[in-house]
Motif scaffolding. Structure first.
Motif, PDB file in Angstrom:
ATOM      1  N   SER A   9       0.859  -0.961   0.353  1.00  0.00           N
ATOM      2  CA  SER A   9       0.464   0.236   0.026  1.00  0.00           C
ATOM      3  C   SER A   9       0.305   0.922   0.037  1.00  0.00           C
ATOM      4  O   SER A   9       0.390   1.942  -0.836  1.00  0.00           O
ATOM      5  CB  SER A   9      -1.187  -0.196   1.462  1.00  0.00           C
ATOM      6  N   LEU A  10       1.941   1.445   1.087  1.00  0.00           N
ATOM      7  CA  LEU A  10       2.419   2.363   0.519  1.00  0.00           C
ATOM      8  C   LEU A  10       3.427   2.847  -0.776  1.00  0.00           C
ATOM      9  O   LEU A  10       3.199   3.475  -1.217  1.00  0.00           O
ATOM     10  CB  LEU A  10       4.013   2.699   2.364  1.00  0.00           C
ATOM     11  N   GLY A  11       3.966   1.387  -1.256  1.00  0.00           N
ATOM     12  CA  GLY A  11       4.516   1.546  -2.725  1.00  0.00           C
ATOM     13  C   GLY A  11       3.675   2.547  -3.516  1.00  0.00           C
ATOM     14  O   GLY A  11       3.883   2.697  -4.549  1.00  0.00           O
ATOM     15  N   VAL A  12       2.702   1.635  -4.018  1.00  0.00           N
ATOM     16  CA  VAL A  12       1.445   1.875  -4.666  1.00  0.00           C
ATOM     17  C   VAL A  12       1.279   3.419  -4.336  1.00  0.00           C
ATOM     18  O   VAL A  12       1.283   4.479  -5.433  1.00  0.00           O
ATOM     19  CB  VAL A  12       0.059   1.398  -4.126  1.00  0.00           C
TER      20      VAL A  12
ATOM     21  N   VAL B 232       2.909   9.473  -6.877  1.00  0.00           N
ATOM     22  CA  VAL B 232       3.297  10.343  -6.524  1.00  0.00           C
ATOM     23  C   VAL B 232       4.875  10.693  -7.471  1.00  0.00           C
ATOM     24  O   VAL B 232       4.900  11.431  -7.706  1.00  0.00           O
ATOM     25  CB  VAL B 232       4.123  10.701  -4.802  1.00  0.00           C
ATOM     26  N   ALA B 233       4.937   9.691  -7.493  1.00  0.00           N
ATOM     27  CA  ALA B 233       6.480   9.072  -9.092  1.00  0.00           C
ATOM     28  C   ALA B 233       6.151   9.529  -9.832  1.00  0.00           C
ATOM     29  O   ALA B 233       6.589  10.372 -10.931  1.00  0.00           O
ATOM     30  CB  ALA B 233       7.709   8.133  -8.352  1.00  0.00           C
ATOM     31  N   LEU B 234       4.795   8.824 -10.228  1.00  0.00           N
ATOM     32  CA  LEU B 234       4.485   9.032 -11.549  1.00  0.00           C
ATOM     33  C   LEU B 234       4.034  10.548 -11.619  1.00  0.00           C
ATOM     34  O   LEU B 234       3.803  11.065 -13.447  1.00  0.00           O
ATOM     35  CB  LEU B 234       3.098   7.927 -11.739  1.00  0.00           C
TER      36      LEU B 234
ATOM     37  N   VAL C  70      -5.285  -0.714 -13.297  1.00  0.00           N
ATOM     38  CA  VAL C  70      -4.694   0.523 -13.620  1.00  0.00           C
ATOM     39  C   VAL C  70      -2.953  -0.019 -13.101  1.00  0.00           C
ATOM     40  O   VAL C  70      -1.770  -0.102 -13.406  1.00  0.00           O
ATOM     41  CB  VAL C  70      -4.831   1.057 -12.754  1.00  0.00           C
ATOM     42  N   PHE C  71      -2.864  -0.573 -11.833  1.00  0.00           N
ATOM     43  CA  PHE C  71      -1.386  -1.429 -11.647  1.00  0.00           C
ATOM     44  C   PHE C  71      -1.371  -3.081 -12.004  1.00  0.00           C
ATOM     45  O   PHE C  71       0.273  -3.229 -10.845  1.00  0.00           O
ATOM     46  CB  PHE C  71      -1.560  -0.514 -10.085  1.00  0.00           C
ATOM     47  N   ALA C  72      -2.183  -3.581 -12.622  1.00  0.00           N
ATOM     48  CA  ALA C  72      -1.533  -4.651 -12.742  1.00  0.00           C
ATOM     49  C   ALA C  72      -0.438  -5.144 -13.717  1.00  0.00           C
ATOM     50  O   ALA C  72       0.507  -6.298 -13.349  1.00  0.00           O
ATOM     51  CB  ALA C  72      -3.131  -4.944 -13.525  1.00  0.00           C
TER      52      ALA C  72
END
Length: 86
Positions: free
Chosen positions: A43-46, A51-53, A70-72
């Motif tokens: 969850s933190l990585g997402v 934010v990085a994107l 989207v994140f698959a």
């Protein structure tokens, strides 16, 4: 919008640097599974990746955009970024 090869490569760069998985960069492509497959993408990585994107591509990632679809995969994430940039 269809993601270009450059979109995919740029998203890979962001994913690799954000999650600290440089050792996996050479094996990643559009079909590489992300959410549920990479232990670093919790969850933190997402949140960090979103934010990085935003910072890299000048887009906005809303809460409702953070979905398993989207994140698959890298390709799905690249298509999302390409659609937001246009």
């Amino acid at each position: 919008m269809q993601a270009t090869r450059e979109d995919v490569e740029a998203v890979i760069e962001v994913v690799v640097s954000t999650l600290g998985i440089e050792d996996q960069a050479a094996t990643m492509d559009a079909g590489t599974p992300l959410f549920g497959e990479l232990p670093e993408l919790d969850s933190l990585g997402v949140v960090e990746l979103a934010v990085a994107l935003e910072n890299r591509f000048g887009i906005e990632v809303d809460d409702e955009d953070v979905t398993g679809e989207v994140f698959a995969t890298v390709g799905g994430l690249a298509e999302f970024v390409a659609a937001r940039r246009s």
